[in-house]
Design a protein around this motif. Sequence first.
Motif, PDB file in Angstrom:
ATOM      1  N   LEU A 186      86.658  21.325  62.683  1.00 41.39           N
ATOM      2  CA  LEU A 186      88.078  21.431  62.383  1.00 41.39           C
ATOM      3  C   LEU A 186      88.743  20.196  62.965  1.00 41.39           C
ATOM      4  CD1 LEU A 186      90.579  23.036  61.394  1.00 41.39           C
ATOM      5  CD2 LEU A 186      90.662  24.053  63.685  1.00 41.39           C
ATOM      6  N   LEU A 187      89.385  19.410  62.113  1.00 41.70           N
ATOM      7  CA  LEU A 187      90.121  18.243  62.557  1.00 41.70           C
ATOM      8  C   LEU A 187      91.600  18.602  62.521  1.00 41.70           C
ATOM      9  CD1 LEU A 187      89.454  14.582  61.841  1.00 41.70           C
ATOM     10  CD2 LEU A 187      91.765  15.465  61.542  1.00 41.70           C
ATOM     11  N   VAL A 188      92.219  18.634  63.694  1.00 47.61           N
ATOM     12  CA  VAL A 188      93.638  18.947  63.800  1.00 47.61           C
ATOM     13  C   VAL A 188      94.385  17.628  63.938  1.00 47.61           C
ATOM     14  CG1 VAL A 188      95.419  20.188  65.066  1.00 47.61           C
ATOM     15  CG2 VAL A 188      93.094  21.138  64.928  1.00 47.61           C
ATOM     16  N   ASN A 189      95.026  17.197  62.881  1.00 49.75           N
ATOM     17  CA  ASN A 189      95.801  15.961  62.878  1.00 49.75           C
ATOM     18  C   ASN A 189      97.217  16.332  63.318  1.00 49.75           C
ATOM     19  OD1 ASN A 189      97.139  13.593  62.355  1.00 49.75           O
ATOM     20  ND2 ASN A 189      96.167  13.249  60.381  1.00 49.75           N
ATOM     21  N   ALA A 190      97.446  16.282  64.643  1.00 49.48           N
ATOM     22  CA  ALA A 190      98.671  16.825  65.229  1.00 49.48           C
ATOM     23  C   ALA A 190      99.742  15.777  65.487  1.00 49.48           C
ATOM     24  CB  ALA A 190      98.322  17.553  66.528  1.00 49.48           C
ATOM     25  N   GLY A 191      99.647  14.632  64.833  1.00 45.56           N
ATOM     26  CA  GLY A 191     100.627  13.578  65.051  1.00 45.56           C
ATOM     27  C   GLY A 191     102.057  13.977  64.744  1.00 45.56           C
ATOM     28  N   ASP A 192     102.247  14.893  63.799  1.00 43.15           N
ATOM     29  CA  ASP A 192     103.591  15.329  63.413  1.00 43.15           C
ATOM     30  C   ASP A 192     103.917  16.743  63.884  1.00 43.15           C
ATOM     31  OD1 ASP A 192     104.095  12.930  62.035  1.00 43.15           O
ATOM     32  OD2 ASP A 192     103.093  13.687  60.234  1.00 43.15           O
ATOM     33  N   PHE A 193     103.161  17.269  64.843  1.00 42.60           N
ATOM     34  CA  PHE A 193     103.389  18.640  65.301  1.00 42.60           C
ATOM     35  C   PHE A 193     104.802  18.770  65.864  1.00 42.60           C
ATOM     36  CE2 PHE A 193     103.073  21.900  68.700  1.00 42.60           C
ATOM     37  CZ  PHE A 193     102.875  22.997  67.888  1.00 42.60           C
ATOM     38  N   ALA A 194     105.575  19.724  65.309  1.00 44.45           N
ATOM     39  CA  ALA A 194     106.978  19.899  65.698  1.00 44.45           C
ATOM     40  C   ALA A 194     107.238  21.257  66.343  1.00 44.45           C
ATOM     41  CB  ALA A 194     107.865  19.725  64.471  1.00 44.45           C
ATOM     42  N   GLY A 195     106.183  21.986  66.683  1.00 40.73           N
ATOM     43  CA  GLY A 195     106.371  23.291  67.306  1.00 40.73           C
ATOM     44  C   GLY A 195     106.385  24.414  66.283  1.00 40.73           C
ATOM     45  N   TRP A 196     106.977  25.523  66.672  1.00 36.02           N
ATOM     46  CA  TRP A 196     106.983  26.728  65.859  1.00 36.02           C
ATOM     47  C   TRP A 196     108.403  27.105  65.481  1.00 36.02           C
ATOM     48  CZ3 TRP A 196     104.468  25.997  70.461  1.00 36.02           C
ATOM     49  CH2 TRP A 196     103.071  25.919  70.400  1.00 36.02           C
ATOM     50  N   GLU A 197     108.532  27.776  64.360  1.00 39.21           N
ATOM     51  CA  GLU A 197     109.832  28.238  63.892  1.00 39.21           C
ATOM     52  C   GLU A 197     110.390  29.347  64.784  1.00 39.21           C
ATOM     53  OE1 GLU A 197     111.104  28.992  59.508  1.00 39.21           O
ATOM     54  OE2 GLU A 197     110.229  30.840  60.284  1.00 39.21           O
ATOM     55  N   SER A 198     109.483  30.141  65.367  1.00 46.74           N
ATOM     56  CA  SER A 198     109.912  31.285  66.178  1.00 46.74           C
ATOM     57  C   SER A 198     108.813  31.648  67.175  1.00 46.74           C
ATOM     58  CB  SER A 198     110.192  32.493  65.276  1.00 46.74           C
ATOM     59  OG  SER A 198     108.977  32.930  64.674  1.00 46.74           O
ATOM     60  N   PHE A 199     109.154  32.532  68.088  1.00 49.73           N
ATOM     61  CA  PHE A 199     108.169  33.043  69.037  1.00 49.73           C
ATOM     62  C   PHE A 199     107.067  33.793  68.298  1.00 49.73           C
ATOM     63  CE2 PHE A 199     106.668  36.365  71.975  1.00 49.73           C
ATOM     64  CZ  PHE A 199     106.168  35.551  72.985  1.00 49.73           C
ATOM     65  N   VAL A 200     107.420  34.531  67.272  1.00 51.26           N
ATOM     66  CA  VAL A 200     106.435  35.274  66.477  1.00 51.26           C
ATOM     67  C   VAL A 200     105.462  34.309  65.810  1.00 51.26           C
ATOM     68  CG1 VAL A 200     106.129  36.871  64.547  1.00 51.26           C
ATOM     69  CG2 VAL A 200     108.000  37.221  66.160  1.00 51.26           C
ATOM     70  N   ALA A 201     105.951  33.171  65.338  1.00 56.04           N
ATOM     71  CA  ALA A 201     105.076  32.168  64.731  1.00 56.04           C
ATOM     72  C   ALA A 201     104.104  31.602  65.771  1.00 56.04           C
ATOM     73  CB  ALA A 201     105.904  31.043  64.115  1.00 56.04           C
ATOM     74  N   MET A 202     104.585  31.383  66.994  1.00 57.62           N
ATOM     75  CA  MET A 202     103.704  30.894  68.052  1.00 57.62           C
ATOM     76  C   MET A 202     102.609  31.921  68.355  1.00 57.62           C
ATOM     77  SD  MET A 202     104.595  29.649  71.930  1.00 57.62           S
ATOM     78  CE  MET A 202     104.975  31.297  72.497  1.00 57.62           C
ATOM     79  N   ILE A 203     102.974  33.184  68.415  1.00 62.56           N
ATOM     80  CA  ILE A 203     101.993  34.253  68.649  1.00 62.56           C
ATOM     81  C   ILE A 203     100.993  34.309  67.494  1.00 62.56           C
ATOM     82  CG2 ILE A 203     101.691  36.754  68.909  1.00 62.56           C
ATOM     83  CD1 ILE A 203     102.824  35.268  71.392  1.00 62.56           C
ATOM     84  N   SER A 204     101.461  34.113  66.261  1.00 61.19           N
ATOM     85  CA  SER A 204     100.558  34.086  65.105  1.00 61.19           C
ATOM     86  C   SER A 204      99.557  32.949  65.234  1.00 61.19           C
ATOM     87  CB  SER A 204     101.354  33.922  63.813  1.00 61.19           C
ATOM     88  OG  SER A 204     102.132  35.054  63.565  1.00 61.19           O
ATOM     89  N   HIS A 205      99.990  31.808  65.748  1.00 58.51           N
ATOM     90  CA  HIS A 205      99.106  30.667  65.975  1.00 58.51           C
ATOM     91  C   HIS A 205      98.040  31.029  67.003  1.00 58.51           C
ATOM     92  CE1 HIS A 205      98.887  26.060  66.931  1.00 58.51           C
ATOM     93  NE2 HIS A 205      97.721  26.570  66.612  1.00 58.51           N
ATOM     94  N   PHE A 206      98.442  31.621  68.109  1.00 61.54           N
ATOM     95  CA  PHE A 206      97.479  32.012  69.141  1.00 61.54           C
ATOM     96  C   PHE A 206      96.502  33.061  68.618  1.00 61.54           C
ATOM     97  CE2 PHE A 206     100.859  30.981  72.573  1.00 61.54           C
ATOM     98  CZ  PHE A 206     100.609  29.627  72.422  1.00 61.54           C
ATOM     99  N   ARG A 207      96.999  34.004  67.834  1.00 62.70           N
ATOM    100  CA  ARG A 207      96.140  35.043  67.248  1.00 62.70           C
ATOM    101  C   ARG A 207      95.146  34.416  66.272  1.00 62.70           C
ATOM    102  NH1 ARG A 207      99.859  38.614  65.389  1.00 62.70           N
ATOM    103  NH2 ARG A 207      99.846  39.621  67.417  1.00 62.70           N
ATOM    104  N   PHE A 208      95.620  33.489  65.434  1.00 62.52           N
ATOM    105  CA  PHE A 208      94.736  32.785  64.506  1.00 62.52           C
ATOM    106  C   PHE A 208      93.621  32.087  65.283  1.00 62.52           C
ATOM    107  CE2 PHE A 208      93.319  29.022  62.319  1.00 62.52           C
ATOM    108  CZ  PHE A 208      93.032  29.493  61.050  1.00 62.52           C
ATOM    109  N   ASN A 209      93.985  31.380  66.348  1.00 64.03           N
ATOM    110  CA  ASN A 209      92.986  30.679  67.166  1.00 64.03           C
ATOM    111  C   ASN A 209      91.968  31.654  67.753  1.00 64.03           C
ATOM    112  OD1 ASN A 209      94.265  28.280  66.647  1.00 64.03           O
ATOM    113  ND2 ASN A 209      95.296  28.174  68.617  1.00 64.03           N
TER     114      ASN A 209
END
Length: 122
Positions: free
Chosen positions: A46-69
């Motif tokens: 998995l190549l994560v090209n995070a050069g433009d990473f701008a964070g999450w729209e909401s706390f729920v989105a951040m939790i979804s990211h952690f759950r996905f991981n």
Amino acid sequence: MIEHAWHQGDRILEVRPVGKLTVEDFQLLAAQIDPIISKRGRIEGLLVNAGDFAGWESFVAMISHFRFNREHQQHIRRIAVVTDNPILRFMPTLACHFISAEVRPFPEVELTQALEWLQKPG
């Protein structure tokens, strides 16, 4: 949005976050990755090209990211994180303690080297 592209057929997935990430972004990404995991048992890289990473729209989105991981990390052999952000470059060092995949940071100028590292057998 998470842009994505497959390399080496469906063995290596490159993802690039664009804008603030949403819950739906991780649902769509799971829809791309889950059939490959079901078919092959894992993804080589998995190549994560995070050069433009701008964070999450909401706390729920951040939790979804952690759950996905959490749900997918054991099915990925190697993860390359490509960024010049010093905080994001530190994340692979921290992540190694919590996930089974081998994780390595790369500066943005080494995107090609990151992809080559993911392609190496091992």
